[in-house]
Design an enzyme around this catalytic site. Structure first.
Site, mmCIF file in Angstrom:
data_model
loop_
_atom_site.group_PDB
_atom_site.id
_atom_site.type_symbol
_atom_site.label_atom_id
_atom_site.label_comp_id
_atom_site.label_asym_id
_atom_site.label_seq_id
_atom_site.Cartn_x
_atom_site.Cartn_y
_atom_site.Cartn_z
ATOM 1 N N LYS A 1 0.834 -0.992 0.011
ATOM 2 C CA LYS A 1 -0.059 0.201 -0.120
ATOM 3 C C LYS A 1 0.800 1.424 -0.007
ATOM 4 C CE LYS A 1 -2.802 2.977 2.961
ATOM 5 N NZ LYS A 1 -2.872 4.001 2.080
ATOM 6 N N GLY B 1 7.378 5.986 7.576
ATOM 7 C CA GLY B 1 6.048 6.875 7.698
ATOM 8 C C GLY B 1 6.308 7.529 8.882
ATOM 9 N N SER B 2 5.218 7.944 9.585
ATOM 10 C CA SER B 2 5.119 8.774 10.559
ATOM 11 C C SER B 2 5.398 7.947 11.894
ATOM 12 C CB SER B 2 4.003 9.480 10.783
ATOM 13 O OG SER B 2 2.603 8.985 11.272
ATOM 14 N N THR B 3 6.055 8.583 12.912
ATOM 15 C CA THR B 3 6.142 7.687 14.332
ATOM 16 C C THR B 3 4.751 7.389 14.622
ATOM 17 O OG1 THR B 3 8.115 8.990 14.453
ATOM 18 C CG2 THR B 3 7.025 7.959 16.439
ATOM 19 N N GLU C 1 11.079 2.638 9.577
ATOM 20 C CA GLU C 1 11.696 3.977 9.522
ATOM 21 C C GLU C 1 11.002 5.047 9.701
ATOM 22 O OE1 GLU C 1 13.103 7.426 8.383
ATOM 23 O OE2 GLU C 1 13.138 6.158 6.553
ATOM 24 N N CYS D 1 12.877 12.597 5.671
ATOM 25 C CA CYS D 1 13.090 12.305 7.010
ATOM 26 C C CYS D 1 14.328 12.577 7.837
ATOM 27 C CB CYS D 1 13.032 10.452 7.274
ATOM 28 S SG CYS D 1 11.611 9.668 6.337
ATOM 29 N N GLU E 1 8.553 17.454 14.813
ATOM 30 C CA GLU E 1 8.876 17.415 13.320
ATOM 31 C C GLU E 1 7.970 17.929 12.521
ATOM 32 O OE1 GLU E 1 9.763 13.353 10.457
ATOM 33 O OE2 GLU E 1 8.062 13.405 11.623
#
Length: 541
Positions: free
Chosen positions: A212, A265-267, A293, A327, A425
């Site tokens: 995806k 992607g995002s944390t 990551e 990132c 971020e």
């Protein structure tokens, strides 16, 4: 049956083309950009080798030219997630039992297609769909993606060749099995190379994949799938779906054959995924591999001995290439008081010279942020900074989404080293600087280490080797990729394996053997040639 121990072609980093005026690659790319803009693409999902069109079409428009229509993609539902899993499981046995060199050949061919006949197309798709400049597209979509494929084949070969010692009368062997089940690849918008690497690295090791991509990367994801099919990837090995994250997660993370996730992607999303997997752990046949990551609040620290031009260039490139949507992008910097006036002047001059606009104008260093949601988030940080007494706008600060999502490269000067833009971020073209007492370098390093929950990339700019060593040791856990006298972006496959820890991910280092080891499950085989025939040991006598 013929057998051989095969040596794969030695990987070499794909040379970056310069696209200078008059060069053949510039001419070809400009023609490809023009041709692709003339066509309205109808982009299907790919499940079990079939093109799936649902009729629920979503528009794709360039972030820098929102009035132009590039095409549509067909949005799927939970039923398509189920179909993709079924297709992956159906293809699994044949794929994992295919000789490793045959699997490798497919991805080596894909690499040559990207570096050759598909180079202009995948670069153009990345420029149009993700608003990358020609250089940023070249180092990403063409070069890094090619490098991932070629180097991963080499790493796979090395993994398969690693064998244990054998004692007299015994032959010990280790074989590397694909994971038991399917792998879910959830990929970001910002790097076409990452979008291609996450599903292909798992597939290379014999796994089948449900992929995806980010909705804002589908335009170039379609080109990746075209290349994989052209390279001979069998049906069902990688299944490409366009569904919402919650719909995909509801099906995938409840499936007993879920074997692992490869994520960038995002944390926040990654932590939610981890929690969901933990809550569902009793449902799975095996413990899933969780490889991710995530975010970064990446830093550049200048020492009082730093070269001015080196520091300014590292800040400008590190913070503002691809609009800060990496990132690894520099988003906080610590500048000594003795150098700040000159560095400030250098940054202002750099930003004045930067041209901003569409990607098909090659003179533009700077383009648009990815979408309206991102634009609104970033511009809100800037608006709040304008109203705060704790921060000063040094350069930039203007935003306009009339024709595209354009935000000027912006430099903030924070009085408080814990001001919000020094900690959170932003994922956009905003660099926040804190000026420290030039004689408090060691204290500042501790501040850098403690300010952010992230630990992805960082850099030290210094001509003092004692200061470099102190920074390297003090910031030991603050960055998984650490740079000395350079910007904190631009990791190269095979040279600087990429990844961080803390809130930045599992540090499984894309672009290295470390990552591929996560997609296999070893089995040890011991064969005894003359086995014992009596349970009694000599000590019993």
């Amino acid at each position: 049956m013929s057998v051989g121990f095969f040596k794969v072609p030695a990987p070499i980093n794909e040379p970056v083309k310069n696209y200078a005026p008059g060069s053949p690659e510039r001419k070809e790319l400009q023609e490809t950009l023009a041709a692709m803009k003339l066509e309205v693409y109808d982009i299907p999902m790919y499940i079990g080798g079939q093109e799936i069109r649902t009729g629920n079409k979503v528009e794709i428009r360039p972030p820098h030219e929102t009035k132009h229509l590039l095409g549509h993609y067909h949005r799927g539902t939970k039923e398509h997630v189920v179909s993709a899993i079924d297709a992956a499981l159906k293809a699994k046995s044949k794929w994992e039992n295919l000789s490793w060199e045959q699997r490798s050949a497919i991805f080596l061919k894909a690499a040559d297609l990207i570096a050759g006949p598909y180079r202009a197309k995948i670069n153009a798709a990345t420029m149009l769909g993700q608003s990358k400049s020609v250089y940023q597209a070249e180092i990403d979509a063409a070069c890094e993606f090619t490098d991932f494929l070629r180097f991963n084949v080499q790493y796979a070969t090395e993994i398969y060749s690693q064998q244990p010692v054998s004692s007299p009368g015994v032959w010990n062997r280790v074989e590397q099995r694909a994971l038991e089940g399917f792998v879910f690849a959830l990929t970001p918008f910002n790097f076409t190379a990452i979008a291609g690497n996450l599903p292909s690295s798992a597939a290379m090791m014999g796994n089948t994949v449900v992929w995806k991509p980010s909705n804002t990367q589908i335009y170039s994801a379609n080109v990746i799938m075209e290349v994989f099919k052209k390279a001979g990837l069998p049906d069902g090995v990688i299944n490409l779906i366009y569904v919402s994250g919650p719909e995909a997660g509801e099906v995938i993370f409840n499936h007993p054959d879920f074997a692992g996730i490869h994520f960038t992607g995002s944390t926040e999303i990654f932590q939610d995924i981890w929690k969901t997997i933990g809550n569902n752990i009793h449902k799975y046949k095996t413990y899933p591999r969780i490889v991710g990551e995530t975010g970064g609040k990446d830093f550049i620290v200048a020492h009082k001995s730093a070269d001015i031009k080196t520091a300014v260039t590292a800040l400008t490139r590190g913070a503002f290439e691809f609009q800060g949507q990496k990132c690894s992008a520099a988003s906080r910097a610590y500048i000594p008081s003795n150098l700040w006036p000159q560095i400030k002047q250098g940054l202002i001059e750099d930003l004045k010279s930067i041209k901003m606009g569409p990607t098909d104008d090659f003179s533009n260093f700077f383009n648009a942020v990815i979408d309206e949601k991102s634009f609104d988030k970033i511009s809100n940080y800037i608006s709040n900074a304008k109203e705060s007494s704790d921060v000063e706008i040094v350069a930039g600060g203007n935003c306009d989404k009339t024709n595209g999502y354009f935000i000027e490269p912006t430099v903030l000067l924070a009085k408080d080293p814990k001001y919000v833009t020094m900690c959170e971020e932003i994922f956009g073209p905003v660099l926040t600087i804190y000026v420290y007492d030039e004689n408090k370098f060691e204290e500042t390093l501790k501040l850098v280490d403690e300010t952010s929950t992230y630990a992805l990339t960082g850099a030290i700019i210094s001509q003092d080797r004692y200061a470099i060593e102190l920074a390297t040791k003090t910031l030991n856990n603050a960055a998984g990729n650490f740079y000395i006298n350079d910007k904190c972006t631009g990791a190269v496959v095979g040279q600087q394996p990429f990844g961080g820890s803390r809130a930045s991910g599992t540090n499984d280092k894309a672009g290295s053997m470390i990552n591929l080891l996560r997609w296999v499950s070893p089995r040890t085989i011991k064969e005894t040639f003359v086995p014992a025939t009596d349970y009694r040991y000599p000590f019993l006598g």
